[in-house]
Write a protein that holds these residues in place. Structure first.
Motif, PDB file in Angstrom:
ATOM      1  N   ILE A  61       0.704  -1.258   0.000  1.00 63.59           N
ATOM      2  CA  ILE A  61      -0.054   0.137  -0.092  1.00 63.59           C
ATOM      3  C   ILE A  61       1.012   1.259   0.093  1.00 63.59           C
ATOM      4  O   ILE A  61       1.590   1.450   0.987  1.00 63.59           O
ATOM      5  N   VAL A  62       0.701   1.927  -1.061  1.00 63.26           N
ATOM      6  CA  VAL A  62       1.668   3.333  -1.270  1.00 63.26           C
ATOM      7  C   VAL A  62       0.853   4.361  -1.315  1.00 63.26           C
ATOM      8  O   VAL A  62      -0.130   4.515  -2.364  1.00 63.26           O
ATOM      9  N   GLY A  63       0.709   5.323  -0.369  1.00 63.52           N
ATOM     10  CA  GLY A  63       0.024   6.710  -0.502  1.00 63.52           C
ATOM     11  C   GLY A  63       0.782   7.497  -1.101  1.00 63.52           C
ATOM     12  O   GLY A  63       1.997   7.925  -1.005  1.00 63.52           O
ATOM     13  N   CYS A  75      -0.712   2.735   5.127  1.00 60.11           N
ATOM     14  CA  CYS A  75       0.325   2.534   3.942  1.00 60.11           C
ATOM     15  C   CYS A  75       1.567   2.040   4.487  1.00 60.11           C
ATOM     16  O   CYS A  75       1.980   2.332   5.437  1.00 60.11           O
ATOM     17  N   ASP A  76       2.144   1.209   3.580  1.00 58.60           N
ATOM     18  CA  ASP A  76       3.457   0.785   3.663  1.00 58.60           C
ATOM     19  C   ASP A  76       4.498   1.712   3.658  1.00 58.60           C
ATOM     20  O   ASP A  76       5.620   1.904   4.182  1.00 58.60           O
ATOM     21  N   ALA A  77       4.123   2.809   2.623  1.00 56.22           N
ATOM     22  CA  ALA A  77       5.153   3.850   2.265  1.00 56.22           C
ATOM     23  C   ALA A  77       4.287   4.955   1.605  1.00 56.22           C
ATOM     24  O   ALA A  77       3.292   4.735   1.212  1.00 56.22           O
ATOM     25  N   THR A  78       4.959   6.127   1.819  1.00 55.84           N
ATOM     26  CA  THR A  78       4.162   7.188   1.031  1.00 55.84           C
ATOM     27  C   THR A  78       5.167   7.689   0.187  1.00 55.84           C
ATOM     28  O   THR A  78       6.446   7.856   0.287  1.00 55.84           O
ATOM     29  N   VAL A  79       4.904   8.176  -0.873  1.00 53.53           N
ATOM     30  CA  VAL A  79       5.673   8.926  -2.009  1.00 53.53           C
ATOM     31  C   VAL A  79       5.375   9.992  -2.359  1.00 53.53           C
ATOM     32  O   VAL A  79       4.144  10.541  -2.319  1.00 53.53           O
ATOM     33  N   SER A  80       6.487  10.834  -2.821  1.00 53.82           N
ATOM     34  CA  SER A  80       5.989  12.354  -3.138  1.00 53.82           C
ATOM     35  C   SER A  80       6.624  12.395  -4.744  1.00 53.82           C
ATOM     36  O   SER A  80       7.557  11.652  -5.158  1.00 53.82           O
TER      37      SER A  80
END
Length: 313
Positions: free
Chosen positions: A235-237, A275-280
């Motif tokens: 899960i990536v936000g 989320c497992d990670a968040t991305v910008s």
């Protein structure tokens, strides 16, 4: 003294009393009549048990009992090409018939869709003043998929889903659906509350791709994301202050859910925690953040690129 006057007209007749003397008009009898059995808790919209019910397959509270009208020559033709469900094609009287109008009428006739000629004022009224260019397509309420159906879609790649957390603009929703279809996603997941649904505006922006890509509704988005994580999806936000930028998105080649936050506040706290990670997305200094649909397109394009590269290795 009031009430004791002996003047004519001021004396009460003997044997009478104040108030109604004929009867209550049946009010007392009606008060004793029952109103039928109390509906079950899950059948009363104001009850908490009603809100806890799972989303039924093919039917959710986002569905509307009325039809929708898609307005505009290009959107109508694109939807007819995509063979979305439709019940009638409205054509304005005296329309300047170009290739799009001719194709729209032909496609509708070939599918057995009623072609109805109406006056321009009537078409203005039907489309609520939208820019229809003399053409509008009537579609039934959208039928949403069940969340479990999204993983049943075979794309030849690891599962890729797009989940929306509070995206309320139907134009953003339609654009995200179009991007998800373009970059090979299995489907789009919406929360049951605080989210745009598939309306005529979303249909138009998606250019008919909403008919090709499953769109499901989750009763509780956070719980559904955790369920997907338990099935092996990462899960990536999307977040302006993400834990990684898009260049570090090595999770792209894994079974993946890309979560997009609302246009204003971004990801909600509970969704972010799931989320497992968040991305910008790196951007030039002084530039405002991208809107939800553009940001989604950028990330999905990077996911598709990384998967293609891995496939050639």
């Amino acid at each position: 003294m009031a009430g004791n006057s002996r003047r004519q007209g001021a004396m009460r007749n003997a044997g009478t009393k104040k108030g109604a003397v004929v009867g209550s008009g049946g009010q007392r009898r009606k008060a004793l009549e029952g109103k039928g059995p109390t509906p079950k808790a899950e059948e009363r919209p104001g009850h908490k048990n009603y809100r806890k019910q799972p989303v039924k397959r093919g039917s959710t509270t986002k569905e509307k009992p009325t039809t929708e009208l898609i307005a505009g020559r290009n959107p109508v033709v694109e939807c007819l090409r995509a063979e979305i469900p439709a019940t009638a094609l409205y054509v304005a009287l005296g329309i300047d018939a170009d290739d799009r109008v001719a194709e729209g009428v032909r496609l509708a006739a070939d599918r057995g869709i009623s072609v109805l000629e109406v006056s321009r004022p009537e078409l203005d009224r039907l489309t609520n003043g939208a820019v229809h260019q003399g053409l509008a397509l009537q579609v039934p309420p959208f039928e949403y998929a069940h969340p479990d159906d999204l993983l049943a879609v075979e794309t030849g790649e690891p599962p890729l889903l797009v989940a929306l957390d509070g995206v309320t603009d139907p134009r953003n929703l339609g654009a995200i659906i179009r991007s998800a279809a373009a970059f090979g996603a299995n489907g789009v997941l919406l929360p049951q509350r605080r989210s745009a649904g598939i309306t005529a505006v979303a249909w138009r922006t998606s250019a008919g791709t909403a008919a090709k890509l499953p769109v499901a509704v989750a009763t509780n988005l956070t719980r559904e994301l955790r369920s997907l994580a338990a099935k092996g999806l990462m899960i990536v936000g999307l977040d302006a202050d993400g834990t990684m930028d898009i260049d570090e998105l090595t999770l792209a080649t894994s079974p993946l859910v890309v979560v997009v936050g609302s246009e204003g506040r971004g990801l909600s706290r509970l969704v972010r925690e799931a989320c497992d990670a968040t991305v910008s997305i790196p951007m030039a200094a002084g530039v405002e953040s991208l809107n939800a649909s553009v940001a989604t397109s950028v990330v999905l394009a990077e996911v598709a690129r990384r998967r293609r590269v891995k496939g050639r290795i």
